[in-house]
Design a protein around this motif. Structure first.
Motif, PDB file in Angstrom:
ATOM      1  N   CYS A  23       9.661  53.071 -17.284  1.00  0.00           N
ATOM      2  CA  CYS A  23       9.830  54.651 -17.908  1.00  0.00           C
ATOM      3  C   CYS A  23      10.419  54.889 -18.474  1.00  0.00           C
ATOM      4  O   CYS A  23      12.003  54.431 -18.303  1.00  0.00           O
ATOM      5  CB  CYS A  23       9.867  55.251 -16.060  1.00  0.00           C
ATOM      6  N   CYS A  26      13.905  57.136 -16.514  1.00  0.00           N
ATOM      7  CA  CYS A  26      14.653  56.554 -15.493  1.00  0.00           C
ATOM      8  C   CYS A  26      14.323  54.762 -15.552  1.00  0.00           C
ATOM      9  O   CYS A  26      14.984  54.351 -14.323  1.00  0.00           O
ATOM     10  CB  CYS A  26      13.671  57.295 -13.636  1.00  0.00           C
ATOM     11  N   CYS A  38       5.567  58.347 -14.251  1.00  0.00           N
ATOM     12  CA  CYS A  38       6.524  57.363 -13.774  1.00  0.00           C
ATOM     13  C   CYS A  38       5.850  58.257 -12.352  1.00  0.00           C
ATOM     14  O   CYS A  38       5.801  59.488 -12.909  1.00  0.00           O
ATOM     15  CB  CYS A  38       7.345  57.711 -13.876  1.00  0.00           C
TER      16      CYS A  38
HETATM   17 ZN   LIG Z   1      10.828  57.866 -14.328  1.00  0.00          ZN
END
Ligand SMILES: [Zn+2]
Ligand SMILES: *Cc1c(COP(=O)(O)O)cnc(C)c1O
Length: 423
Positions: A23, A26, A38
């Protein structure tokens, strides 16, 4: 199909070149399967590699001994097996543009001519990777939502791979692009709406049918193909980075991956470190990323496209935010040109360098010209402009602007009267 958290997380296996999908927001890592968002934060996923591992085996020599196609960079592409869908894409010419450079006051201008790919646009790069990965993941149907060039490329690659193709296009697409896809015998679905409508419908269908939508559920693999535009330019320059590149932006996928490509070459030690100034080009009639830059915001507001540059007519660019970040990080620029400037860009490129580009190429050359004339490019910078699609796909855009033919009777007298009369 229910997926548990345990299945979804790829163990960070240092023995493997491809670490998985990560991702961009994050950092969560997923297995390298057909997914693009994600689950935790809805951020976009991209392919993550173990560059230390790649660095141990990859060299300028190992690349030079590879095929004269984008597959020479397979070590930096998200393909695990031996089999590739090979349409002989990539390794297109990098041409010194002395004539155009002289007109624009640029002493070291180069053109990356991607009009000569198998289906006549750079889209063959991302699609070669997506089609190959789709086969690896066991898909039978190759699919896409297209602004035009993607349709032909997906249809051709499906034909080569022995897969079925199902292609979604806006109903007002240029006839040359529809025929240029239909000839490979895919199923083509023309949607009454613009590209953003087509894309929304495709996302819904992708969730229901187990199809490989190259630019939706396979987008992380698809977009990696555009890195080869950076790899080739660096190799063709003798393993050095250009000072600046100019590239068109539709969704921003290509633009962000060209940047990723230049960054990766430094990570694996193939070029000395440096920064390539990234210049993004859009059509004024569909310029959400440029508008955001002008407003000094990262908030890209969707627009309703109205431009002859249909291959760039994405009003809600998925990678717009990342394109803005890259321009800022690299001290690049974002600029847009009007439809008349696009036509003039196509004509300027044709009359100076003998290359007939489609409207996206007119956007790139138009923006290059605008920045050069405004003194925003140092005359001695090494500049590369990416010409991403072939002019025969958008003949109508220039049909009314080219010189008229001279009509004569089949006699010398008629020829001389007409020919001398027009001078
Ligand atoms: Zn993420
Ligand atoms: C698709 C396309 C682009 C750029 O598309 P992105 O969505 O920004 O990756 C550029 N030029 C041509 C000719 C295209 O077809």
């Amino acid at each position: 199909m229910s997926i548990t958290v345990g299945d979804r997380l790829a163990a960070p296996d240092t023995a493997r070149r491809i670490r998985g999908l990560q991702c961009r927001e994050c950092g969560q890592l997923y297995a390298a399967e057909a997914r693009h968002v994600c689950d935790l934060c809805f951020g976009p996923l991209e392919v993550a590699y173990d560059y230390d591992l790649i660095r141990q085996t990859l060299s300028r020599e190992s690349i030079a001994s590879g095929p004269d196609t984008l597959w020479r960079y397979k070590a930096l592409l998200p393909i695990e097996g031996e089999y590739v869908v090979d349409t002989h894409t990539g390794f297109t010419p990098l041409i010194p543009a002395h004539n155009l450079g002289k007109q624009l006051g640029l002493n070291s201008l180069w053109l990356k001519n991607d009009t000569v790919n198998p289906t006549f646009s750079f889209k063959d790069r991302p699609v070669s990777i997506a089609a190959t990965r789709a086969r690896e993941l066991g898909f039978d149907v190759l699919s896409c939502s297209s602004t035009g060039n993607l349709a032909g490329s997906v249809a051709a690659h499906a034909a080569k791979a022995g897969m079925r193709a199902c292609i979604f296009i806006p109903a007002d697409l240029e006839p040359a692009k529809i025929v240029g896809a239909a000839v490979y015998e895919p199923t083509i679905i023309a949607v009454d709406g613009n590209y953003d409508d087509v894309n929304r419908l495709s996302s819904e269908i992708g969730d229901l049918y187990n199809w490989a939508f190259v630019n939706i559920n396979l987008r992380p693999y698809y977009s990696e193909g555009s890195k080869t535009l950076a790899f080739e330019v660096a190799e063709q320059l003798g393993w050095r980075l250009p000072d600046r590149v100019v590239a068109p932006i539709a969704s921003g996928s290509m633009f962000t991956k060209v940047h990723k490509g230049f960054t990766e070459l430094q990570k694996v030690g193939l070029v000395p470190s440096g920064t390539v100034k990234m210049v993004g080009a859009q059509a004024e009639g569909c310029s959400p990323v440029v508008q955001a830059a002008r407003a000094h915001t990262y908030d890209v507001r969707p627009v309703r496209p109205n431009t002859i540059a249909k291959s760039l007519a994405i009003g809600n660019p998925a990678d717009g935010y990342y394109a803005l970040k890259i321009v800022e990080q690299t001290d690049g620029a974002l600029e847009a040109v009007t439809d008349p400037e696009i036509v003039e860009g196509i004509r300027l490129l044709a009359r100076t360098e003998g290359i007939f580009a489609e409207t996206a190429g007119g956007v790139t050359i138009g923006v290059l010209k605008k920045l050069a004339r405004a003194g925003k490019i140092d005359p001695d910078e090494l500049v590369v402009a990416y010409i991403t699609g072939n002019g025969l796909k958008t003949v109508d855009a220039v049909a009314d602007h080219v010189a008229p033919v001279l009509r004569v009777a089949p006699t010398l007298a008629s020829f001389e009267a007409v020919y001398n009369g027009q001078r």
